[in-house]
Motif scaffolding. Structure first.
Motif, PDB file in Angstrom:
ATOM      1  N   GLY A  13      56.890  33.552   7.603  1.00 44.57           N
ATOM      2  CA  GLY A  13      55.494  33.761   8.003  1.00 44.57           C
ATOM      3  C   GLY A  13      55.295  35.131   8.630  1.00 44.57           C
ATOM      4  N   GLY A  15      54.155  37.894   7.407  1.00 44.00           N
ATOM      5  CA  GLY A  15      53.193  38.776   6.767  1.00 44.00           C
ATOM      6  C   GLY A  15      51.946  39.033   7.597  1.00 44.00           C
ATOM      7  N   GLY A  16      51.877  38.483   8.802  1.00 44.46           N
ATOM      8  CA  GLY A  16      50.682  38.712   9.608  1.00 44.46           C
ATOM      9  C   GLY A  16      50.783  37.980  10.922  1.00 44.46           C
ATOM     10  N   ILE A  18      51.276  36.314  14.301  1.00 46.00           N
ATOM     11  CA  ILE A  18      52.353  36.465  15.279  1.00 46.00           C
ATOM     12  C   ILE A  18      53.610  37.014  14.588  1.00 46.00           C
ATOM     13  CG2 ILE A  18      53.942  35.152  16.761  1.00 46.00           C
ATOM     14  CD1 ILE A  18      51.599  33.167  17.282  1.00 46.00           C
ATOM     15  N   ASP A  37      57.459  35.781   3.651  1.00 48.77           N
ATOM     16  CA  ASP A  37      56.116  35.190   3.718  1.00 48.77           C
ATOM     17  C   ASP A  37      55.792  34.665   2.330  1.00 48.77           C
ATOM     18  OD1 ASP A  37      53.672  35.558   5.971  1.00 48.77           O
ATOM     19  OD2 ASP A  37      52.990  35.051   3.947  1.00 48.77           O
ATOM     20  N   ILE A  38      54.897  33.715   2.257  1.00 46.48           N
ATOM     21  CA  ILE A  38      54.448  33.224   0.948  1.00 46.48           C
ATOM     22  C   ILE A  38      53.639  34.315   0.241  1.00 46.48           C
ATOM     23  CG2 ILE A  38      52.285  32.183   1.791  1.00 46.48           C
ATOM     24  CD1 ILE A  38      52.859  29.808  -0.114  1.00 46.48           C
ATOM     25  N   ALA A  62      58.751  33.942  -0.054  1.00 49.85           N
ATOM     26  CA  ALA A  62      59.196  32.562  -0.258  1.00 49.85           C
ATOM     27  C   ALA A  62      58.159  31.606   0.308  1.00 49.85           C
ATOM     28  CB  ALA A  62      60.540  32.319   0.442  1.00 49.85           C
ATOM     29  N   SER A 142      56.963  26.106  17.581  1.00 53.22           N
ATOM     30  CA  SER A 142      56.202  24.859  17.595  1.00 53.22           C
ATOM     31  C   SER A 142      54.794  25.198  18.078  1.00 53.22           C
ATOM     32  CB  SER A 142      56.916  23.841  18.493  1.00 53.22           C
ATOM     33  OG  SER A 142      56.152  22.664  18.639  1.00 53.22           O
ATOM     34  N   TYR A 156      48.607  18.505  12.395  1.00 49.07           N
ATOM     35  CA  TYR A 156      49.322  19.695  12.900  1.00 49.07           C
ATOM     36  C   TYR A 156      50.082  19.359  14.179  1.00 49.07           C
ATOM     37  CZ  TYR A 156      49.755  24.457  14.876  1.00 49.07           C
ATOM     38  OH  TYR A 156      50.214  25.635  15.431  1.00 49.07           O
ATOM     39  N   LYS A 160      54.084  19.635  14.565  1.00 52.51           N
ATOM     40  CA  LYS A 160      54.706  20.539  15.547  1.00 52.51           C
ATOM     41  C   LYS A 160      55.580  19.754  16.533  1.00 52.51           C
ATOM     42  CE  LYS A 160      53.339  24.668  14.307  1.00 52.51           C
ATOM     43  NZ  LYS A 160      54.333  25.657  13.821  1.00 52.51           N
ATOM     44  N   LEU A 188      47.188  29.533  23.068  1.00 53.44           N
ATOM     45  CA  LEU A 188      46.321  30.303  22.159  1.00 53.44           C
ATOM     46  C   LEU A 188      46.768  31.766  22.138  1.00 53.44           C
ATOM     47  CD1 LEU A 188      43.844  30.540  20.344  1.00 53.44           C
ATOM     48  CD2 LEU A 188      42.457  30.902  22.402  1.00 53.44           C
ATOM     49  N   ILE A 189      47.130  32.217  20.946  1.00 53.32           N
ATOM     50  CA  ILE A 189      47.590  33.592  20.764  1.00 53.32           C
ATOM     51  C   ILE A 189      46.651  34.261  19.778  1.00 53.32           C
ATOM     52  CG2 ILE A 189      49.494  35.078  20.016  1.00 53.32           C
ATOM     53  CD1 ILE A 189      50.178  33.422  22.523  1.00 53.32           C
TER      54      ILE A 189
HETATM   55  N1  LIG Z   1      48.151  31.762  16.976  1.00 52.71           N
HETATM   56  C1  LIG Z   1      48.223  30.733  17.831  1.00 52.71           C
HETATM   57  O1  LIG Z   1      47.404  30.580  18.726  1.00 52.71           O
HETATM   58  C2  LIG Z   1      49.347  29.740  17.697  1.00 52.71           C
HETATM   59  C3  LIG Z   1      49.464  28.771  18.705  1.00 52.71           C
HETATM   60  C4  LIG Z   1      50.497  27.848  18.638  1.00 52.71           C
HETATM   61  C5  LIG Z   1      51.401  27.907  17.576  1.00 52.71           C
HETATM   62  N2  LIG Z   1      51.253  28.840  16.614  1.00 52.71           N
HETATM   63  C6  LIG Z   1      52.242  28.869  15.513  1.00 52.71           C
HETATM   64  O2  LIG Z   1      52.775  30.175  15.399  1.00 52.71           O
HETATM   65  C7  LIG Z   1      53.119  30.432  14.045  1.00 52.71           C
HETATM   66  C8  LIG Z   1      52.397  31.695  13.579  1.00 52.71           C
HETATM   67  O3  LIG Z   1      50.999  31.460  13.720  1.00 52.71           O
HETATM   68  P1  LIG Z   1      49.912  32.571  13.402  1.00 52.71           P
HETATM   69  O4  LIG Z   1      48.793  32.361  14.346  1.00 52.71           O
HETATM   70  O5  LIG Z   1      50.554  33.908  13.299  1.00 52.71           O
HETATM   71  O6  LIG Z   1      49.439  32.072  11.962  1.00 52.71           O
HETATM   72  P2  LIG Z   1      48.942  32.914  10.691  1.00 52.71           P
HETATM   73  O7  LIG Z   1      48.238  31.936   9.814  1.00 52.71           O
HETATM   74  O8  LIG Z   1      48.245  34.143  11.119  1.00 52.71           O
HETATM   75  O9  LIG Z   1      50.326  33.331   9.999  1.00 52.71           O
HETATM   76  C9  LIG Z   1      51.119  32.389   9.358  1.00 52.71           C
HETATM   77  C10 LIG Z   1      51.858  33.095   8.246  1.00 52.71           C
HETATM   78  O10 LIG Z   1      52.580  32.087   7.508  1.00 52.71           O
HETATM   79  C11 LIG Z   1      52.424  32.355   6.121  1.00 52.71           C
HETATM   80  N3  LIG Z   1      52.570  31.114   5.356  1.00 52.71           N
HETATM   81  C12 LIG Z   1      51.618  30.167   5.149  1.00 52.71           C
HETATM   82  N4  LIG Z   1      52.118  29.201   4.380  1.00 52.71           N
HETATM   83  C13 LIG Z   1      53.390  29.536   4.086  1.00 52.71           C
HETATM   84  C14 LIG Z   1      54.420  28.953   3.306  1.00 52.71           C
HETATM   85  N5  LIG Z   1      54.225  27.783   2.675  1.00 52.71           N
HETATM   86  N6  LIG Z   1      55.611  29.569   3.214  1.00 52.71           N
HETATM   87  C15 LIG Z   1      55.823  30.756   3.846  1.00 52.71           C
HETATM   88  N7  LIG Z   1      54.877  31.374   4.592  1.00 52.71           N
HETATM   89  C16 LIG Z   1      53.686  30.760   4.708  1.00 52.71           C
HETATM   90  C17 LIG Z   1      51.028  32.969   5.977  1.00 52.71           C
HETATM   91  O11 LIG Z   1      50.923  33.724   4.801  1.00 52.71           O
HETATM   92  C18 LIG Z   1      50.922  33.799   7.254  1.00 52.71           C
HETATM   93  O12 LIG Z   1      51.354  35.131   7.064  1.00 52.71           O
HETATM   94  C19 LIG Z   1      52.717  29.190  13.256  1.00 52.71           C
HETATM   95  O13 LIG Z   1      53.839  28.344  13.120  1.00 52.71           O
HETATM   96  C20 LIG Z   1      51.669  28.547  14.147  1.00 52.71           C
HETATM   97  O14 LIG Z   1      51.557  27.174  13.909  1.00 52.71           O
HETATM   98  C21 LIG Z   1      50.250  29.754  16.645  1.00 52.71           C
END
Ligand SMILES: NC(=O)c1ccc[n+]([C@@H]2O[C@H](COP(=O)([O-])OP(=O)(O)OC[C@H]3O[C@@H](n4cnc5c(N)ncnc54)[C@H](O)[C@@H]3O)[C@@H](O)[C@H]2O)c1
Length: 271
Positions: A13, A15-16, A18, A37-38, A62, A142, A156, A160, A188-189
């Protein structure tokens, strides 16, 4: 010496959100980074950013829900230097994950596949590589949603929570062989994409309920990832680290009490 000098790290993940800044910071910490990243273009862009900064990275697209692709990802990492660190960051919720009464089975299954099956498959294929090198560190992302009831995202939250159980299982099964597996539960990030779609009111409510003067950033998660992946955390295993500004650690009436304008409950004197 940098904390991850000489190590090779896979991050999914990446590609963007976090994942991208975390991949960059893994490289800054000395790791050779396998950016996955996918979305192939997004993974390539992260790889290019790392190389521009003088780091070492390769992009390997992947879909973590598909075992053959995860197998290929780990094989590519092996060719790039091995697998010392795995950051299971790829994940997220679906818009249709609203409540239980209206839950569609495909939404539940897809959410489980992305958030629970994906990290499990990455562990399944990375752990043998780590064992061959005498050990390794896995950091699973998580969510605070796994630890507390939410108004929405029930699939979700359950997925998690499965990540936390997976974390403890991996550490328990392989800890004696040098595998450390820990989880981070972010609050929240905000990042570019999320800031666009997240309701402003919700961001304000979050700000009123955290115990830090500013909201969380992807770099806050990345710093915790690097700590847990590094030798600094060598006696930390099977743990769940909230990186949430203290959101889940305080009295439930915190925000309302502060809004009363008093940090201490003032008790009226008895006459
Ligand atoms: N942002 C938040 O507030 C927050 C809070 C708690 C947990 N999280 C967790 O942190 C992680 C990153 O979150 P984020 O906010 O950066 O999300 P995001 O959606 O911005 O990034 C997720 C990345 O995963 C990739 N992805 C999606 N499906 C995929 C797959 N099947 N295989 C491979 N890659 C795939 C997407 O292309 C994307 O680049 C996640 O696990 C999310 O659940 C985020």
């Amino acid at each position: 010496m940098k904390p991850l000098e000489g190590k090779t790290a896979i991050i999914t993940g990446a590609g963007g959100g976090i994942g991208r800044p975390t991949a960059r910071m893994l490289a800054d910490a000395g790791a050779r980074v396998v950016v996955s990243d996918i979305r192939e273009d997004a993974a390539n862009a992260t790889r290019d950013q790392i190389i521009e900064r003088g780091g070492t990275a390769v992009a390997v697209p992947a879909d973590i829900t598909r075992e053959p692709e995860v197998r290929e990802l780990v094989a590519a990492a092996k060719g790039f230097g091995g697998v010392d660190v795995l950051v299971n960051n790829g994940g997220g919720s679906l818009a249709r994950d609203q409540d239980i009464i209206s839950m569609e089975v495909d939404v539940w299954d897809a959410t489980m596949a992305l958030n629970a099956r994906g990290p499990m498959l990455c562990c399944k294929h990375a752990i043998p590589e780590m064992l061959g090198r005498g050990g390794g560190a896995i950091v699973n992302i998580s969510s605070g949603a796994a630890l507390s009831g939410q108004l929405g995202i029930p699939a979700y939250s359950a997925a998690k929570a499965a990540v936390i159980a997976l974390t403890r299982s991996v550490a328990t099964l392989y800890g004696q062989q040098g595998i450390r597996c820990n989880a981070i539960t972010p609050g929240l990030i905000l990042h570019e994409r999320l800031a666009e779609i997240f309701p402003v009111e919700q961001i304000e409510i979050d700000a009123e309920n955290i115990l830090t003067p500013r909201p969380g950033t992807p770099e806050d998660i990345a710093a915790a990832v690097i700590f847990l992946a590094s030798a600094q955390a060598r006696f930390i295993n099977a743990q769940v680290l909230p990186v949430d500004g203290g959101l889940l650690a305080h009295t439930p009436t915190y925000a309302q009490t502060r809004a009363m304008g008093s940090r201490r409950l003032e008790v009226k004197e008895r006459s």
